[in-house]
Design a protein around this motif. Structure first.
Motif, PDB file in Angstrom:
ATOM      1  N   GLY A 107      58.107  -3.129  45.609  1.00 15.56           N
ATOM      2  CA  GLY A 107      57.429  -2.028  46.271  1.00 15.56           C
ATOM      3  C   GLY A 107      56.006  -1.863  45.788  1.00 15.56           C
ATOM      4  N   GLY A 108      55.643  -2.502  44.650  1.00 16.08           N
ATOM      5  CA  GLY A 108      54.267  -2.517  44.210  1.00 16.08           C
ATOM      6  C   GLY A 108      53.776  -1.232  43.592  1.00 16.08           C
ATOM      7  N   ARG A 109      54.670  -0.290  43.246  1.00 14.52           N
ATOM      8  CA  ARG A 109      54.210   0.981  42.676  1.00 14.52           C
ATOM      9  C   ARG A 109      54.873   1.190  41.325  1.00 14.52           C
ATOM     10  N   ALA A 110      54.066   1.366  40.290  1.00 17.36           N
ATOM     11  CA  ALA A 110      54.606   1.602  38.957  1.00 17.36           C
ATOM     12  C   ALA A 110      55.161   3.012  38.869  1.00 17.36           C
ATOM     13  N   PRO A 111      56.283   3.212  38.183  1.00 14.24           N
ATOM     14  CA  PRO A 111      56.853   4.543  38.059  1.00 14.24           C
ATOM     15  C   PRO A 111      55.957   5.454  37.236  1.00 14.24           C
ATOM     16  N   THR A 112      55.919   6.737  37.594  1.00 10.52           N
ATOM     17  CA  THR A 112      55.154   7.716  36.842  1.00 10.52           C
ATOM     18  C   THR A 112      56.103   8.525  35.968  1.00 10.52           C
ATOM     19  N   THR A 113      55.578   9.123  34.910  1.00 14.36           N
ATOM     20  CA  THR A 113      56.413   9.938  34.052  1.00 14.36           C
ATOM     21  C   THR A 113      56.801  11.218  34.779  1.00 14.36           C
ATOM     22  N   TRP A 114      57.924  11.806  34.366  1.00 16.60           N
ATOM     23  CA  TRP A 114      58.373  13.025  35.042  1.00 16.60           C
ATOM     24  C   TRP A 114      57.422  14.179  34.777  1.00 16.60           C
ATOM     25  N   ARG A 115      56.758  14.199  33.631  1.00 13.88           N
ATOM     26  CA  ARG A 115      55.789  15.259  33.351  1.00 13.88           C
ATOM     27  C   ARG A 115      54.596  15.168  34.300  1.00 13.88           C
ATOM     28  N   ARG A 116      54.115  13.948  34.499  1.00 13.28           N
ATOM     29  CA  ARG A 116      52.983  13.770  35.410  1.00 13.28           C
ATOM     30  C   ARG A 116      53.383  14.128  36.839  1.00 13.28           C
ATOM     31  N   SER A 117      54.584  13.740  37.233  1.00 15.60           N
ATOM     32  CA  SER A 117      55.063  14.067  38.579  1.00 15.60           C
ATOM     33  C   SER A 117      55.235  15.563  38.753  1.00 15.60           C
ATOM     34  N   LEU A 118      55.782  16.223  37.723  1.00 16.20           N
ATOM     35  CA  LEU A 118      55.943  17.675  37.769  1.00 16.20           C
ATOM     36  C   LEU A 118      54.589  18.349  37.922  1.00 16.20           C
ATOM     37  N   ARG A 119      53.604  17.873  37.163  1.00 14.16           N
ATOM     38  CA  ARG A 119      52.254  18.443  37.219  1.00 14.16           C
ATOM     39  C   ARG A 119      51.626  18.220  38.588  1.00 14.16           C
ATOM     40  N   GLN A 120      51.808  17.033  39.147  1.00 14.93           N
ATOM     41  CA  GLN A 120      51.238  16.749  40.464  1.00 14.93           C
ATOM     42  C   GLN A 120      51.821  17.670  41.528  1.00 14.93           C
ATOM     43  N   GLY A 121      53.135  17.848  41.513  1.00 12.19           N
ATOM     44  CA  GLY A 121      53.758  18.736  42.489  1.00 12.19           C
ATOM     45  C   GLY A 121      53.286  20.174  42.340  1.00 12.19           C
ATOM     46  N   PHE A 122      53.204  20.630  41.091  1.00 11.95           N
ATOM     47  CA  PHE A 122      52.786  22.009  40.837  1.00 11.95           C
ATOM     48  C   PHE A 122      51.350  22.241  41.289  1.00 11.95           C
ATOM     49  N   LEU A 123      50.428  21.374  40.870  1.00 14.56           N
ATOM     50  CA  LEU A 123      49.018  21.580  41.204  1.00 14.56           C
ATOM     51  C   LEU A 123      48.750  21.423  42.696  1.00 14.56           C
ATOM     52  N   THR A 124      49.450  20.488  43.345  1.00 14.62           N
ATOM     53  CA  THR A 124      49.256  20.299  44.785  1.00 14.62           C
ATOM     54  C   THR A 124      49.576  21.580  45.535  1.00 14.62           C
ATOM     55  N   ASN A 125      50.633  22.273  45.123  1.00 16.66           N
ATOM     56  CA  ASN A 125      51.008  23.509  45.806  1.00 16.66           C
ATOM     57  C   ASN A 125      50.212  24.705  45.300  1.00 16.66           C
ATOM     58  N   ALA A 126      50.070  24.827  43.979  1.00 21.89           N
ATOM     59  CA  ALA A 126      49.417  26.007  43.412  1.00 21.89           C
ATOM     60  C   ALA A 126      47.955  26.110  43.824  1.00 21.89           C
ATOM     61  N   LEU A 127      47.298  24.962  44.062  1.00 20.73           N
ATOM     62  CA  LEU A 127      45.887  24.972  44.449  1.00 20.73           C
ATOM     63  C   LEU A 127      45.686  24.971  45.961  1.00 20.73           C
ATOM     64  N   ASN A 128      46.765  25.159  46.698  1.00 21.42           N
ATOM     65  CA  ASN A 128      46.675  25.207  48.157  1.00 21.42           C
ATOM     66  C   ASN A 128      46.154  26.586  48.577  1.00 21.42           C
ATOM     67  N   PRO A 129      44.940  26.686  49.102  1.00 25.52           N
ATOM     68  CA  PRO A 129      44.366  27.997  49.420  1.00 25.52           C
ATOM     69  C   PRO A 129      44.972  28.642  50.655  1.00 25.52           C
ATOM     70  N   LYS A 130      45.719  27.885  51.445  1.00 31.05           N
ATOM     71  CA  LYS A 130      46.317  28.456  52.646  1.00 31.05           C
ATOM     72  C   LYS A 130      47.546  29.297  52.319  1.00 31.05           C
ATOM     73  N   ALA A 131      48.171  29.035  51.175  1.00 31.15           N
ATOM     74  CA  ALA A 131      49.419  29.717  50.841  1.00 31.15           C
ATOM     75  C   ALA A 131      49.254  31.236  50.739  1.00 31.15           C
ATOM     76  N   PRO A 132      48.201  31.758  50.047  1.00 29.52           N
ATOM     77  CA  PRO A 132      48.060  33.226  50.002  1.00 29.52           C
ATOM     78  C   PRO A 132      47.947  33.855  51.374  1.00 29.52           C
ATOM     79  N   VAL A 133      47.237  33.192  52.286  1.00 32.80           N
ATOM     80  CA  VAL A 133      47.083  33.720  53.639  1.00 32.80           C
ATOM     81  C   VAL A 133      48.436  33.756  54.343  1.00 32.80           C
ATOM     82  N   LEU A 134      49.208  32.676  54.189  1.00 28.85           N
ATOM     83  CA  LEU A 134      50.519  32.618  54.825  1.00 28.85           C
ATOM     84  C   LEU A 134      51.439  33.726  54.302  1.00 28.85           C
ATOM     85  N   PHE A 135      51.461  33.907  52.987  1.00 28.05           N
ATOM     86  CA  PHE A 135      52.332  34.926  52.418  1.00 28.05           C
ATOM     87  C   PHE A 135      51.911  36.330  52.839  1.00 28.05           C
TER      88      PHE A 135
END
Length: 213
Positions: A107-135
């Protein structure tokens, strides 16, 4: 369960399941490993927890009422999503150049650590400026007249987080389940390229788009 709450669950489920940066990051990391995908999914739910807490506390209203602050969050979120997309495309190009390397994983993709993946998921959502408007636009619509707003808002916010904790891990597990087919070099490259392009486009829209109102 009252009819208003049932209606909210249906609307919130559609909102959570709507493909976007969260969905793309979960799929991309799940291709690396089930653990990475699940960690990313939990991170996304954590980001939603931040947004729901802000909405309940009323801080989201302040964010929306202050265009400069909102634009700052918009730029930060867009820059992060753009970085994820460009780094994914760069990794895809690098892996293609090393396609003959015997150490390359299927598949050509090296696995990432779970900490890095957790951080990526959190920051992708937490920094989404549309979420406050939606809520802010969604939650008040489902608070019955005459009822205390705080308990009801807490309940609705909890529903959103629970839906995310069901949906995004399910996506990660499905991608892992189909992993043998999805990790075929040609298929994986197509998904990597598509996800990288989608994230880059989403980031550009957030960075260059007009102020949301």
């Amino acid at each position: 369960m009252d009819a208003q709450l049932l209606a909210f669950v249906a609307v919130a489920a559609g909102m959570v399941a709507l493909p976007g940066a969260d969905f793309t990051v979960v799929v991309r990391n799940a291709l690396a490993s089930r653990r990475s995908g699940l960690a990313t999914a939990v991170g996304v739910a954590g980001g939603l927890l931040v947004h729901t807490a802000l909405a309940v506390a009323g801080l989201a209203a302040v964010l929306v009422a202050m265009p400069v602050l909102f634009r700052t969050v918009q730029l930060l979120g867009g820059a992060y999503v753009l970085w994820l997309g460009l780094s994914g495309l760069h990794a895809l190009r690098r892996d293609a150049a090393r396609a003959g390397d015997a150490r390359e994983e299927p598949g050509g993709r090296a696995p990432t650590t779970w900490r890095r993946s957790l951080r990526q998921g959190f920051l992708t959502n937490a920094l989404n400026p549309k979420a406050p408007v939606l809520f802010l636009s969604l939650l008040p619509q489902f608070v019955p007249d005459g009822s205390p707003p705080l308990p009801r808002t807490l309940l609705l916010a909890s529903v959103v987080v629970l839906l995310a904790l069901v949906w995004f891990p399910a996506v990660a597990l499905l991608v892992d389940r189909l992993g043998r087919w999805l990790r075929r070099p040609r298929t994986a490259r197509a998904i990597e390229g598509g996800s990288g392009t989608a994230l880059t486009a989403l980031g550009l829209v957030l960075v260059t788009g007009p102020l949301l109102r």
